[in-house]
Design an enzyme around this catalytic site. Sequence first.
Site, PDB file in Angstrom:
ATOM      1  N   TYR A  95      -9.205  -6.643  13.177  1.00  0.00           N
ATOM      2  CA  TYR A  95      -8.791  -5.586  11.834  1.00  0.00           C
ATOM      3  C   TYR A  95      -8.706  -7.108  10.468  1.00  0.00           C
ATOM      4  CZ  TYR A  95      -5.527  -4.682   8.021  1.00  0.00           C
ATOM      5  OH  TYR A  95      -4.860  -4.394   7.302  1.00  0.00           O
ATOM      6  N   GLU A 152     -19.344  22.415 -14.584  1.00  0.00           N
ATOM      7  CA  GLU A 152     -19.361  20.940 -15.255  1.00  0.00           C
ATOM      8  C   GLU A 152     -18.972  19.483 -15.037  1.00  0.00           C
ATOM      9  OE1 GLU A 152     -19.477  20.926 -20.237  1.00  0.00           O
ATOM     10  OE2 GLU A 152     -19.608  23.086 -19.722  1.00  0.00           O
ATOM     11  N   GLN A 154      -7.299  -2.433   4.103  1.00  0.00           N
ATOM     12  CA  GLN A 154      -6.661  -1.407   2.690  1.00  0.00           C
ATOM     13  C   GLN A 154      -7.162  -0.326   2.283  1.00  0.00           C
ATOM     14  OE1 GLN A 154      -1.913  -2.501   2.751  1.00  0.00           O
ATOM     15  NE2 GLN A 154      -2.516  -2.455   0.178  1.00  0.00           N
ATOM     16  N   LYS A 188     -17.316  29.875 -28.614  1.00  0.00           N
ATOM     17  CA  LYS A 188     -17.657  29.271 -27.847  1.00  0.00           C
ATOM     18  C   LYS A 188     -16.842  29.776 -26.542  1.00  0.00           C
ATOM     19  CE  LYS A 188     -19.999  25.987 -26.958  1.00  0.00           C
ATOM     20  NZ  LYS A 188     -20.271  24.783 -27.685  1.00  0.00           N
ATOM     21  N   ASN A 246      -1.939  -2.642  13.150  1.00  0.00           N
ATOM     22  CA  ASN A 246      -3.265  -1.818  13.014  1.00  0.00           C
ATOM     23  C   ASN A 246      -3.887  -1.055  13.622  1.00  0.00           C
ATOM     24  OD1 ASN A 246      -2.978  -4.575  11.754  1.00  0.00           O
ATOM     25  ND2 ASN A 246      -3.998  -5.752  13.188  1.00  0.00           N
ATOM     26  N   SER A 296     -13.374  26.744 -27.231  1.00  0.00           N
ATOM     27  CA  SER A 296     -13.895  24.653 -28.382  1.00  0.00           C
ATOM     28  C   SER A 296     -12.393  24.955 -29.252  1.00  0.00           C
ATOM     29  CB  SER A 296     -14.702  24.956 -28.854  1.00  0.00           C
ATOM     30  OG  SER A 296     -15.263  23.961 -29.978  1.00  0.00           O
ATOM     31  N   SER A 304       0.405  -0.728   0.333  1.00  0.00           N
ATOM     32  CA  SER A 304      -0.100  -0.032  -0.164  1.00  0.00           C
ATOM     33  C   SER A 304       0.412   1.457   0.366  1.00  0.00           C
ATOM     34  CB  SER A 304      -0.895   0.247   1.388  1.00  0.00           C
ATOM     35  OG  SER A 304      -0.066  -0.098   2.427  1.00  0.00           O
ATOM     36  N   THR A 359     -40.060  26.993 -10.034  1.00  0.00           N
ATOM     37  CA  THR A 359     -40.273  25.288  -9.134  1.00  0.00           C
ATOM     38  C   THR A 359     -41.017  24.799 -11.005  1.00  0.00           C
ATOM     39  OG1 THR A 359     -43.016  25.496  -9.546  1.00  0.00           O
ATOM     40  CG2 THR A 359     -41.774  25.999  -7.473  1.00  0.00           C
ATOM     41  N   HIS A 360     -40.077  23.458 -11.416  1.00  0.00           N
ATOM     42  CA  HIS A 360     -39.948  22.988 -12.094  1.00  0.00           C
ATOM     43  C   HIS A 360     -39.799  23.157 -13.509  1.00  0.00           C
ATOM     44  CE1 HIS A 360     -43.968  20.760  -9.831  1.00  0.00           C
ATOM     45  NE2 HIS A 360     -44.117  21.772  -9.460  1.00  0.00           N
TER      46      HIS A 360
HETATM   47  N1  ARG Z   1      -0.923  -1.216   4.656  1.00  0.00           N
HETATM   48  C1  ARG Z   1      -1.955  -2.180   5.953  1.00  0.00           C
HETATM   49  C2  ARG Z   1      -3.533  -0.971   5.462  1.00  0.00           C
HETATM   50  O1  ARG Z   1      -3.533  -0.575   5.243  1.00  0.00           O
HETATM   51  C3  ARG Z   1      -1.476  -1.491   7.128  1.00  0.00           C
HETATM   52  C4  ARG Z   1      -2.170  -2.436   8.482  1.00  0.00           C
HETATM   53  C5  ARG Z   1      -1.445  -3.459   7.868  1.00  0.00           C
HETATM   54  N2  ARG Z   1      -2.053  -4.505   9.225  1.00  0.00           N
HETATM   55  C6  ARG Z   1      -1.810  -5.808   9.080  1.00  0.00           C
HETATM   56  N3  ARG Z   1      -2.101  -6.550  10.084  1.00  0.00           N
HETATM   57  N4  ARG Z   1      -1.479  -6.322   7.746  1.00  0.00           N
HETATM   58  O2  ARG Z   1      -3.982  -1.325   6.469  1.00  0.00           O
END
Ligand code: ARG
Length: 461
Positions: free
Chosen positions: A320, A293, A325, A286, A113, A280, A26, A158-159
């Site tokens: 957890y 938008e 992640q 334009k 965690n 454009s 991650s 309205t509408h």
């Molecule tokens: N990269 C993990 C996350 O974003 C961190 C926690 C990972 N904990 C574990 N027990 N693998 O949640």
Amino acid sequence: MSQTNQQWGGRFTESTDAFVQAFTASVQFDQRMYRQDIAGSIAHATMLAEAGVLNEADRAAIVAGLEAIRAEIERGEFEWSIALEDVHMNVEARLTERIGLAGKRLHTGRSRNDQVATDIRLYLRDAIDAILAELTRLQHGLVELAEREADTIMPGFTHLQVAQPVSFGHHLLAWFEQLKRDSGRYRDCRARLNECPLGAAALAGTTYPIDRHRTASLLGFAGPTENSLDSVSDRDFAIEFCSASALLMTHLSRFSEELVLWASAQFGFVDIPDRFCTGSSIMPQKKNPDVPELVRGKSGRVHGHLVGLLTLMKGQPLAYNKDNQEDKEPLFDTVDTVLGSLRAFADMVPALRARPERMRAAALQGFATATDLADYLVRKGVPFRDAHEIVGKAVRLGVDTGRDLSQMRLEELRAFSDAIGADVFDSLTLEGSLAARNHFGGTAPAQVRAAVQRARKWLAE
Ligand code: ARG
């Protein structure tokens, strides 16, 4: 084959598959939480030293090392490694590289965690503060414009059919109210997320004599989270944040839709300055309202992120799971999208130019003062339902002869009801119609100015 991760590789007999290593990492996206991660580690080490779990020399080395790493990251010199999976292990490995043994003691009494749960809360707290600042800037812009345009008359719809004339300032303050509720939702979310999960460790707490209240207060949290299992499994705060953001984006999207309509040649109610528009490549004439938008379009991804997070959490047993992640990319994209959209709007709104003559012309079409004529008849003693019928017939004449009620002669109007007198024309003008709605929350310019004052007071609180 890649190498086995040194921070958990002890029980493994073969290295992680290279693709799996990249697939499960991650760090590509969670490195943006480096400041929160380092702040959390400094607080944790400080608490551990106070509790006698770390000695003073180790604490000092850890704190100095983490601060040096933060500086390395900020100078762009830090080498992020996929093999080290996430921001937490990248920072910790670098710490050990820099200070040796003491670095390996930092992870005493915690887990990634509780660490990641803490980092995200800290990150969102900062993000909410930045969002609230931009939201407030946009609200200031709306209030200024509303005050300037309190006497400007436009058709209210309205509408999407002309209904009754309103003050343009009144319409702008309707947007202000939406944003006021959004601001309240972000502040509620901030207050609820402001609890510290540190100390929950993997899920069950830890055997060291930690002081969770101390860590919480070092990080500016109101206190520690109550239950260790809930601490590492809860992502309600992320969902609440995305929910507040989804609603904000819905508001900005409606706001955008009106600006797109109003900037068109057919409406011509407002002019959006060139610097917020693009042209454009084929049609030289334009000038496109790209900012509104795009904001209208961007509401889609934010709505999607809310549904994504709800779905991410719905099947997870406590506590957890690696699924969690997946919370970060939608969350970060929500923060970026909301901040960008608010910034564009806060810059653009004070620069909008109203075109009062176009608004007025539109308000004079579509019999916007028909209700005023009915109310006039009621004041003269005609029951409302009868008045409605009488005015309907007058409108019919207007449609057939291409004229507004205010353009008819008194005798013509009196043919529909002899309750009508010469004073009727005061009620049929746009100004008279607005001025008559002179109560709290109404569109009379005096009421709009009073609402502007209340809005200013709310902003100053
Ligand atoms: N990269 C993990 C996350 O974003 C961190 C926690 C990972 N904990 C574990 N027990 N693998 O949640």
